[in-house]
Each structure stands twice: as structure tokens, then as C-alpha cells.
Scaffold this motif. Sequence first.
Motif, PDB file in Angstrom:
ATOM      1  N   GLU A 631       0.836  -1.201   0.000  1.00  0.00           N
ATOM      2  CA  GLU A 631       0.000   0.000   0.000  1.00  0.00           C
ATOM      3  C   GLU A 631       0.868   1.246   0.000  1.00  0.00           C
ATOM      4  OE1 GLU A 631      -3.606  -1.896   2.724  1.00  0.00           O
ATOM      5  OE2 GLU A 631      -1.920  -0.854   3.666  1.00  0.00           O
ATOM      6  N   PHE A 632       0.408   2.243  -0.721  1.00  0.00           N
ATOM      7  CA  PHE A 632       1.110   3.532  -0.757  1.00  0.00           C
ATOM      8  C   PHE A 632       0.082   4.646  -0.645  1.00  0.00           C
ATOM      9  CE2 PHE A 632       2.534   7.256  -3.196  1.00  0.00           C
ATOM     10  CZ  PHE A 632       3.674   7.589  -2.468  1.00  0.00           C
ATOM     11  N   ASP A 633       0.331   5.597   0.259  1.00  0.00           N
ATOM     12  CA  ASP A 633      -0.545   6.754   0.444  1.00  0.00           C
ATOM     13  C   ASP A 633       0.278   8.032   0.445  1.00  0.00           C
ATOM     14  OD1 ASP A 633      -3.541   5.945   1.444  1.00  0.00           O
ATOM     15  OD2 ASP A 633      -2.072   4.426   2.026  1.00  0.00           O
ATOM     16  N   LEU A 634      -0.180   9.022  -0.296  1.00  0.00           N
ATOM     17  CA  LEU A 634       0.413  10.363  -0.304  1.00  0.00           C
ATOM     18  C   LEU A 634      -0.722  11.352  -0.118  1.00  0.00           C
ATOM     19  CD1 LEU A 634       2.969  11.841  -2.834  1.00  0.00           C
ATOM     20  CD2 LEU A 634       0.889  13.087  -2.270  1.00  0.00           C
ATOM     21  N   ARG A 635      -0.532  12.317   0.778  1.00  0.00           N
ATOM     22  CA  ARG A 635      -1.550  13.354   0.956  1.00  0.00           C
ATOM     23  C   ARG A 635      -0.895  14.624   1.478  1.00  0.00           C
ATOM     24  NH1 ARG A 635      -5.896  11.406   3.034  1.00  0.00           N
ATOM     25  NH2 ARG A 635      -5.314   9.219   3.089  1.00  0.00           N
ATOM     26  N   GLY A 636      -1.431  15.757   1.029  1.00  0.00           N
ATOM     27  CA  GLY A 636      -0.944  17.021   1.550  1.00  0.00           C
ATOM     28  C   GLY A 636      -0.741  18.075   0.480  1.00  0.00           C
ATOM     29  N   GLN A 637      -0.091  19.167   0.878  1.00  0.00           N
ATOM     30  CA  GLN A 637       0.144  20.317   0.012  1.00  0.00           C
ATOM     31  C   GLN A 637       1.508  20.170  -0.648  1.00  0.00           C
ATOM     32  OE1 GLN A 637       0.985  24.746   1.164  1.00  0.00           O
ATOM     33  NE2 GLN A 637      -1.230  24.473   1.174  1.00  0.00           N
ATOM     34  N   LEU A 644      -2.859  17.332  -2.907  1.00  0.00           N
ATOM     35  CA  LEU A 644      -2.955  16.065  -3.615  1.00  0.00           C
ATOM     36  C   LEU A 644      -3.225  14.931  -2.635  1.00  0.00           C
ATOM     37  CD1 LEU A 644      -2.610  14.339  -6.228  1.00  0.00           C
ATOM     38  CD2 LEU A 644      -0.166  14.224  -5.659  1.00  0.00           C
ATOM     39  N   THR A 645      -4.175  14.076  -2.980  1.00  0.00           N
ATOM     40  CA  THR A 645      -4.361  12.799  -2.303  1.00  0.00           C
ATOM     41  C   THR A 645      -4.169  11.716  -3.355  1.00  0.00           C
ATOM     42  OG1 THR A 645      -5.929  13.679  -0.690  1.00  0.00           O
ATOM     43  CG2 THR A 645      -5.985  11.327  -1.070  1.00  0.00           C
ATOM     44  N   LEU A 646      -3.183  10.858  -3.131  1.00  0.00           N
ATOM     45  CA  LEU A 646      -2.820   9.830  -4.111  1.00  0.00           C
ATOM     46  C   LEU A 646      -2.563   8.537  -3.366  1.00  0.00           C
ATOM     47  CD1 LEU A 646      -1.929   9.199  -7.120  1.00  0.00           C
ATOM     48  CD2 LEU A 646       0.389   9.733  -6.351  1.00  0.00           C
ATOM     49  N   ASN A 647      -3.136   7.437  -3.836  1.00  0.00           N
ATOM     50  CA  ASN A 647      -2.877   6.161  -3.175  1.00  0.00           C
ATOM     51  C   ASN A 647      -2.990   5.005  -4.154  1.00  0.00           C
ATOM     52  OD1 ASN A 647      -5.784   5.043  -2.977  1.00  0.00           O
ATOM     53  ND2 ASN A 647      -5.976   7.042  -1.968  1.00  0.00           N
ATOM     54  N   TYR A 648      -2.304   3.923  -3.800  1.00  0.00           N
ATOM     55  CA  TYR A 648      -2.344   2.694  -4.603  1.00  0.00           C
ATOM     56  C   TYR A 648      -2.233   1.497  -3.671  1.00  0.00           C
ATOM     57  CZ  TYR A 648      -0.756  -1.274  -7.332  1.00  0.00           C
ATOM     58  OH  TYR A 648      -0.632  -2.530  -7.870  1.00  0.00           O
ATOM     59  N   ALA A 649      -2.938   0.415  -4.002  1.00  0.00           N
ATOM     60  CA  ALA A 649      -2.862  -0.810  -3.217  1.00  0.00           C
ATOM     61  C   ALA A 649      -2.878  -2.014  -4.132  1.00  0.00           C
ATOM     62  CB  ALA A 649      -4.024  -0.891  -2.233  1.00  0.00           C
ATOM     63  N   TYR A 650      -1.941  -2.924  -3.872  1.00  0.00           N
ATOM     64  CA  TYR A 650      -1.962  -4.244  -4.490  1.00  0.00           C
ATOM     65  C   TYR A 650      -2.379  -5.232  -3.413  1.00  0.00           C
ATOM     66  CZ  TYR A 650      -0.420  -8.725  -6.311  1.00  0.00           C
ATOM     67  OH  TYR A 650      -0.371 -10.039  -6.710  1.00  0.00           O
ATOM     68  N   THR A 651      -3.476  -5.940  -3.625  1.00  0.00           N
ATOM     69  CA  THR A 651      -4.034  -6.848  -2.627  1.00  0.00           C
ATOM     70  C   THR A 651      -4.245  -8.218  -3.252  1.00  0.00           C
ATOM     71  OG1 THR A 651      -5.217  -4.972  -1.630  1.00  0.00           O
ATOM     72  CG2 THR A 651      -5.887  -7.184  -0.957  1.00  0.00           C
ATOM     73  N   ASP A 652      -3.520  -9.202  -2.776  1.00  0.00           N
ATOM     74  CA  ASP A 652      -3.657 -10.578  -3.249  1.00  0.00           C
ATOM     75  C   ASP A 652      -4.275 -11.399  -2.124  1.00  0.00           C
ATOM     76  OD1 ASP A 652      -3.524 -12.944  -4.626  1.00  0.00           O
ATOM     77  OD2 ASP A 652      -1.375 -13.245  -4.314  1.00  0.00           O
ATOM     78  N   ALA A 653      -5.611 -11.509  -2.148  1.00  0.00           N
ATOM     79  CA  ALA A 653      -6.352 -12.234  -1.118  1.00  0.00           C
ATOM     80  C   ALA A 653      -6.910 -13.513  -1.731  1.00  0.00           C
ATOM     81  CB  ALA A 653      -7.482 -11.364  -0.572  1.00  0.00           C
ATOM     82  N   LYS A 654      -6.571 -14.649  -1.153  1.00  0.00           N
ATOM     83  CA  LYS A 654      -7.004 -15.921  -1.746  1.00  0.00           C
ATOM     84  C   LYS A 654      -7.198 -16.986  -0.674  1.00  0.00           C
ATOM     85  CE  LYS A 654      -2.164 -16.995  -2.804  1.00  0.00           C
ATOM     86  NZ  LYS A 654      -1.165 -17.167  -3.880  1.00  0.00           N
ATOM     87  N   VAL A 655      -7.962 -18.015  -1.069  1.00  0.00           N
ATOM     88  CA  VAL A 655      -8.168 -19.174  -0.209  1.00  0.00           C
ATOM     89  C   VAL A 655      -6.933 -20.065  -0.310  1.00  0.00           C
ATOM     90  CG1 VAL A 655      -9.600 -21.204   0.219  1.00  0.00           C
ATOM     91  CG2 VAL A 655     -10.656 -19.061  -0.557  1.00  0.00           C
ATOM     92  N   THR A 656      -6.364 -20.452   0.829  1.00  0.00           N
ATOM     93  CA  THR A 656      -5.149 -21.289   0.831  1.00  0.00           C
ATOM     94  C   THR A 656      -5.399 -22.698   1.355  1.00  0.00           C
ATOM     95  OG1 THR A 656      -4.590 -20.205   2.928  1.00  0.00           O
ATOM     96  CG2 THR A 656      -3.505 -19.389   0.940  1.00  0.00           C
ATOM     97  N   LYS A 657      -6.531 -22.910   2.061  1.00  0.00           N
ATOM     98  CA  LYS A 657      -6.904 -24.253   2.492  1.00  0.00           C
ATOM     99  C   LYS A 657      -8.406 -24.399   2.379  1.00  0.00           C
ATOM    100  CE  LYS A 657      -3.171 -25.067   5.871  1.00  0.00           C
ATOM    101  NZ  LYS A 657      -2.881 -25.353   7.311  1.00  0.00           N
TER     102      LYS A 657
END
Length: 777
Positions: A631-637, A644-657
Motif C-alpha cells: 500500500e502507498f498513500d500520499l496526501r498534503g500540500q 494532492l491525495t494519491l494512493n495505490y494498493a496491491y491486494t492478493d487475497a485468496k483461499v489457501t486451504k
Amino acid sequence: MKKYYYSLFLMLCAYFTMAQTAIVKGRITTKDGKPAEFVNVIIKGTNKGTIANEHGEYELANLKAGNYTVQASFVGLAALQKKVRLENGQTTQVDFVLDEDSQQLKEVVVVSNPSKYVTDYPSISLRLKTPLLELPQNIQVVTKQLLQDQQIFDMLEGVTRNVSGVTRLEHWDNYALLNMRGSQIAAFRNGMNVQMSWGPLAEDMSMIERIEFVKGPAGFMLANGEPAGFYNVVTKKPTGITKGEATMTVGSFGTYRSTLDLDGKLSEDGKLLYRLNLMGQMKGSHRDFEFNNRVSVAPVIKYQFNDKTSLTAEYTYQYNQMSMIGSNYSFSKKGYADLPVNFTTAEANMPTTNINDNTLFLTLAHAINKNWKFTGQVAYMNYKQIGQSMWPSGFSADGDTLYRNMGIWDIDGTNKLGQFFVNGDFTTGRIKHLLLGGIDMGSKNYFHDWSKSQDIGSLAIYKPQYGLVAATSYPKFDRSLSLRERGVNYYQNYTGIYLQDEIHLIENKLRLTLAGRYTTSTDGNPYSGAAKADKFTPRIGLSYSLDKHTTAYGVFDEAFIPQAGADKNGKGFDPITGNNKELGLKREWLGGLWTTTLAAYRITKNNVLTADPSNPNFSIQLGQTQTEGIEFDLRGQIVHGLDLTLNYAYTDAKVTKDTDPKKVGVPVAGSTKNIANAWIAYKATNGAIKGWGLSLGGQYQAGRSSWYVFDGTTQPLKDYFRMDGAVSYQANNFSIALNVNNILNAYLYSGAYYSVGYYYYQTEALRNARLSIGYKF
């Protein structure tokens, strides 16, 4: 592991004899001798800062000996600076007198509209006294100013775009379901867990000061909940400054809305303060016959007994009259986005659903001395819903005709909550400790009646004809018995005791957090019986200041979720256990005008229930899910006038059992692999265009799984992109703003495949606008 503990022991011993740190404190007044509240005080060249309290007092601790410049500033006023020499173990007094008198200071507060996308500290309701930069946890704060700029009305709208990796799940029009790090996250208000099975009513933005997204278990706050985290809504409180603000908004789909915010003193000595927020709204939809009319009344009274003790009473009433729940979905056997964006299953003469939501918070705060503070808070919440729901009972063989079914949908939910905690700081030898300890408890009782339903006629979904069903054809449900007599009862009772010590080492460059919580919980419903569970959940965090503006951190935290029910042999289920392992990097730029956070984590959930392969009517406890992400978050002047408010998220959620090998590797329902958001706002502060502002924002989602996965497949949704923007103007006390949503007029939706053989999804509105005017006084 032994080597690790041995090294840690040596490190603690080595720094036990460190040099003491210094303290600077003081009082800020106006030229007429009145205290100046809300003035920012910083130590230039460091990440140390605070805000003067209602008495104009401030204090900054944990400073190294040396020469510093102390700066006091307020929006719209010239900054004052004083040079000071700090000595180890000593407290230095630095006072400031502003050139303005108290009335001039009040006028500055009223007319200023500064960028407040960044905040340095968590709210008091999160129980933490450490700056966000130094905490070993990812906490993102959405400020009131950002919510106003985006013209967000309630938690059901675009709040999620401002924080990395947060999405909204099903689109019910009465409460918020938010997903983060692969799970639905709990709802908090003013630091208390207010989550119900259904409810409470989503907060209206007119009464909200900020929203804090706490990522990860945060065991000191909520160990018996999802390890993904929670969001905390902080409501507006009295400031002691007499001021007010009124707004009026008109918009697409017959939207009319007004708000009033009054703030001030009820006694001349300033001991009795008040805050009153009022809101009235009539709002239609891009779907015919759909509406959401709301009223909210939120008075707050605060009494300051003396310099040490205060009592705050906060009552909130929210009323919602809306179209029938469920009628805002589209249904098709062919697939997603198969019907026009304005398709509805509702009729103009259908009965309404009415919701009454009452909450009461009482907070007692007492400063035992300059180092220790006690806080006690109790809350009572009642959520009542009387209404109906709409859902298909089936389709014709060719899939062209939908058979509508109307069911009773009544709810009565009550929360009784309490928490008592102590914050303090002390030293052992030459090591400083920030201690947090307390107890919190909750009793949640919820009754739900959905037991009766009736078909009300068919609808040709590709050539719908409305107005053919008489109002007398709709079912008249028997409500002669109270909801507590006829409803299904869900309940939860829990008690948690916790202790956290934040140990400051190497002149506060290194901070070690050691914490633990013991929680007992009883959860149940008539279908699966009661489940009792208790567990100790540890927490360890480490944060290190690489320099004055940069912190690296790591944290390990645990959570558990009791599960009611039993397998086919009558054996009860163990609670879900979850843990979060996380590393992160935080930095302030340009003296704190803007901030960035980068985090990587892994959350594992064990004992997840899965279907019993030998008897599908029962469950067994073999499942596991795992979520990994960045996750990445940027906010402010970024530069003067440009936020600017800027964000990105890579989320790998999966069933493992899982007992079914086909389900292993399947994405967790409701998760999205890639989410990117941006909101950029420019406001001219001088020249011919002074007062004019321009904003533009976008959201992109890729790798979306459906809300629910019933058949073991991913049922993916197509990629999502939405763009919004605004034009605004402010002149002294007056402001006007035009916001345009979905500028590209895109067909946007989310939904799921239903196991009985059809898709259900909900569309968003095509291009639409809101025009708002405001006046501060």
C-alpha cells in the motif's frame, strides 16, 4: 529466537543510562489576554509539533538538549518565532502573545479555508498520544476539508477513494460495508466498536470531523474482530469559539440538502460549551422510484469543571425514509451490465422503509496530573427499521421475465458499550515509557424479522412496464407482536483488558511497543447456538526514526473471531485466529506539509469454516485465507495552493486451504487486486483568480472479484475507472462549488453471481452534478 531476545535485552540495558530529554511548554494568548486555542506550535527542523488547547497551553517533550527555534502559527496570521536553549532534564517555558485580539482571532477561524488534508496526530478517541509518523502502524486520516471538497454526503459515498485499498461492498442505502485487506472492516465511532449485524445507520458527513482508517488488527482496540482493521468516525465537538456555517446544495435526480453547524459558549466563563449540527435532505436516484430522504440532529454539550476535568454529552438522531431495500439491484441470467443503468424492480406505489437511529455518548476526561490522564466513555445506540425488501423468487425459462417477491424486513438493534482507560508517561531510570491500559466491554443485541414474503407480480426486464400493480396487491405483514417476540435474535457480549507500553530508546529515535489484550466473548443466534471464546492476543511493534522526518516500522499483531455453530457431530467451532505481519516506511515532506506511507503486509486467517464434503448442510473447520499486499498513500500540500491525495494498493487475497481443492487459490470474495486513486485540488491565493479552485480525481480498479463466491469460481468483474471533478470559488465568508461526478459518463457497476443461476449487480449513476453554496459566520 533466544538470540533475538538476548540482543533485545542487551539493547535495553545499553540504553538504560541514556541522557534525559528536555521539555518545552508555554501559553499562547491574544493581545487582550484571552487564551488562543488551535494555534500550531512546532520545533523547526524536527518532526515535533502540537496544537494549543482551550486554555492556550501547549507542551512538547522528548527533545534533545540543544538550540532550537519554537514557532507558533495560525492560518491567516504571521508566524511568531522564539529561539531557545534546552538543557537535559529541564523544562523551559516559552510563551507567545498574538498581535490579534480574541475577536480578530475568531474572524480568522471563520473566514479561512485552508488545506487540511494532513494531520499530525491520531484523534484522542484512538487512545494514542504518539504522532502518526512515529506509530508502528499504518493509520490514514480523511479530514473534514477533503470530505467537503468532494461533496460527500455520507459514509456510503466516495470516502473510500481517499485511502489505499478500501472499497465498498454491497450498496445498501442505510449502512456502510467497507472492505480492506481482504475482509470487511469494523465500524467504530469515537473510538468505540458500533458494528451491528445490520446497522447502525451510516453517519452523515455533516456531523463528522474526520475518519481514521486503522490498518491491521490494532489489538489494543479490537482483538475480537477482523485482522484487516477498522475505521473510526470522529464526530464534531465544541471548540469554544463562537462561529457557524450554513450550506445549501441542489443536484441531479432531485437532490436538495441543507446543513447548519453552530459552535460556541453557553456560559460567559467558557465552562459550558455547545456544538449543534443539523441536516435535512431529499435525494432521488438515477433509478426511477428510488429515493433516500434523511434528517439528522446532533447536539453536543461539554462542561469544563476545571482545568483537569470535563464531561461531554453527545446525542445523535438520524431518520431515514427510503425506497424498498433491494429494489436498487439489477438481475439477469445472461450476465453483468445486461440492463440499462437506470433499471429498477421498484414501483412508484411501493411502501417505504423507515429507519430511526438514536445514539448517546458520554465522555468523562480527567487529568490526574501533567503526566497521567483518565478517560471513561459509555454509549447507548438503538437502531430500528420497519420496512420491506425486494428480491426475485425466480425467472422464466427464457430469462426475460423476473418474478418479484416482497418480504418483511424489520430490525431492532441495541448496543451498550463502555470503555475506561488511562494514558500516562513515566521513566524507569533514563528510559521513557508511554503507557496505555484499560478495559472495554460491549453488549450487542439484535432482532431481525425476514420470515414472511409474497410474490407481487412479474416484470419483463428488457421491456419493463411499471404501474400495473395496485398498492392493494402488496402484502400486509402482521406486526401485532413486537419485533423482540417475532424476530431472530443475534447477540454478542465481550470484555477486553489490555495493556500497552511504548518504550522510547536512543533519545526517542527507537520506539518499542509491547502490548497484550485478553478478551472473552460470547456470540450466538438461534440457528447455531452460542459460542464462547477467550484468547490472549499479543502485539509487538518497532519504529525507528531514520532522520527527523522519516520513520521505518514493523509490527506483529493478532486477532480472533468467535464462531457460533457446530459440525454434524455437535462439536463447536474454534474461533478464527488471524495475525498480521507488516513493514512500513513513513515520511514527512517540506516540514510536514505532505506525507507518504509505504507498507507491505501479510494477513493469515485460520479456522475459516468450509463446507463438509460428506454433508453439505454442515460445515467443518479446515479453511484458511491469506492476504498479501503493498500500500502507498500520499496526501498534503505539494506546492502552495496545490493539494494532492494519491494512493495505490496491491491486494492478493485468496483461499489457501479448503476441503474442495478447486477452491484453493480462488480470490477472497469482495477483494480487488489493484486499486489506484487520485484527487488533486488547486486554489488560487492571489492575483486576478484569487479564490477560484479546480479539482480533479479518478479511481481505477483491476482484478475485481465479485461480492460473494458461491460456486468456487472467481466470477470476476470488469475493470473500473471513474473520474470526478469540481470548480469552486471562495470570497471571505461566502463559498460556492460545483462538483461533477462520473465525468466520462461510464457504465459502472459491482455485483456477484447468485448460486440459483442469475447475476445481481448494482449500477452507479451516469454523469451527475451537485451545486453547493456556503456561508460562514
